[in-house]
Enzyme design. Structure first.
Site, PDB file in Angstrom:
ATOM      1  N   CYS A  61      -2.524   1.374  -2.783  1.00 25.93           N
ATOM      2  CA  CYS A  61      -2.570   0.742  -4.104  1.00 25.93           C
ATOM      3  C   CYS A  61      -3.900   1.057  -4.779  1.00 25.93           C
ATOM      4  CB  CYS A  61      -2.421  -0.766  -3.962  1.00 25.93           C
ATOM      5  SG  CYS A  61      -0.843  -1.280  -3.262  1.00 25.93           S
ATOM      6  N   GLU A  63      -5.990  -0.905  -6.173  1.00 24.06           N
ATOM      7  CA  GLU A  63      -7.051  -1.827  -5.785  1.00 24.06           C
ATOM      8  C   GLU A  63      -7.728  -1.372  -4.498  1.00 24.06           C
ATOM      9  OE1 GLU A  63      -3.835  -4.511  -7.686  1.00 24.06           O
ATOM     10  OE2 GLU A  63      -3.918  -2.634  -6.580  1.00 24.06           O
ATOM     11  N   ARG A  89       1.646  -1.389 -19.719  1.00 21.96           N
ATOM     12  CA  ARG A  89       2.073  -2.561 -18.945  1.00 21.96           C
ATOM     13  C   ARG A  89       0.988  -3.616 -18.831  1.00 21.96           C
ATOM     14  NH1 ARG A  89       3.799  -0.985 -13.475  1.00 21.96           N
ATOM     15  NH2 ARG A  89       2.474   0.848 -13.745  1.00 21.96           N
ATOM     16  N   CYS A  95      -0.615  -6.957  -5.100  1.00 21.91           N
ATOM     17  CA  CYS A  95       0.473  -7.250  -4.162  1.00 21.91           C
ATOM     18  C   CYS A  95      -0.073  -8.081  -2.999  1.00 21.91           C
ATOM     19  CB  CYS A  95       1.105  -5.951  -3.658  1.00 21.91           C
ATOM     20  SG  CYS A  95       0.061  -5.004  -2.518  1.00 21.91           S
ATOM     21  N   TRP A 134      -7.322 -12.070  10.636  1.00 21.61           N
ATOM     22  CA  TRP A 134      -6.911 -11.417  11.873  1.00 21.61           C
ATOM     23  C   TRP A 134      -8.087 -10.668  12.464  1.00 21.61           C
ATOM     24  CZ3 TRP A 134      -6.851  -6.593  14.016  1.00 21.61           C
ATOM     25  CH2 TRP A 134      -6.082  -6.447  15.180  1.00 21.61           C
TER      26      TRP A 134
END
Length: 152
Positions: A61, A63, A89, A95, A134
């Site tokens: 992505c 980002e 857009r 996400c 994690w």
């Protein structure tokens, strides 16, 4: 859900304009409907850009490309990020994968995205209810536990 948000600053608008410029200059041809540009600001005021590498099998992505660009440039403390879609857009939200990476690496970062109150800056922590961190040693733990810590 009532997520705290902050109105845009002039610096936020400059970041949006930078992300828009990178996506407008680098859209994937006539059918580039999935092209997204991103811009991130570091604590020192430097800005870094990224553009996604769309492929039907997936790809990074915008980002995450911007985060990598910032890191490669020596920026380690990032304060604000935004992504803009091509073809008008406008500003889009990250996400789920991007949200988790942002939280893990930059837990204090603000994300500029569409909200019920218009385009605004929102702390990443507020976009990730019940987030987990994690690690290879501890596995998945509730974010904020002593065992979990953000990467820097």
């Amino acid at each position: 859900m009532n997520i705290p948000h902050r109105a845009l600053t002039a610096a936020d608008q400059e970041l949006i304009d930078l992300a828009r410029a990178v996506v407008d200059a680098n859209t994937d041809g006539e059918d580039g409907i999935h092209t997204v540009g991103a811009a991130v600001r570091a604590a020192d005021g430097s800005t870094h850009i990224g553009i996604n590498v769309y492929h039907f099998t997936g790809g990074p992505c915008a980002e995450l490309v911007a985060l990598g660009n910032a890191r490669a440039s020596g920026a380690h403390r990032l304060t604000t990020i935004v992504a803009v879609g091509n073809r008008g857009r406008g500003v889009i939200g990250p996400c789920g994968k991007d949200r988790q990476v942002l939280l893990d690496y930059h837990p204090e970062i603000r994300v500029i995205l569409p909200t019920a109150h218009g385009i605004a800056g929102v702390p990443i922590k507020d976009l990730m209810p019940y987030a987990t961190a994690w690690s290879p040693d501890g596995g998945s733990t509730a974010y904020g536990d002593d065992a979990s810590s953000a990467r820097t």
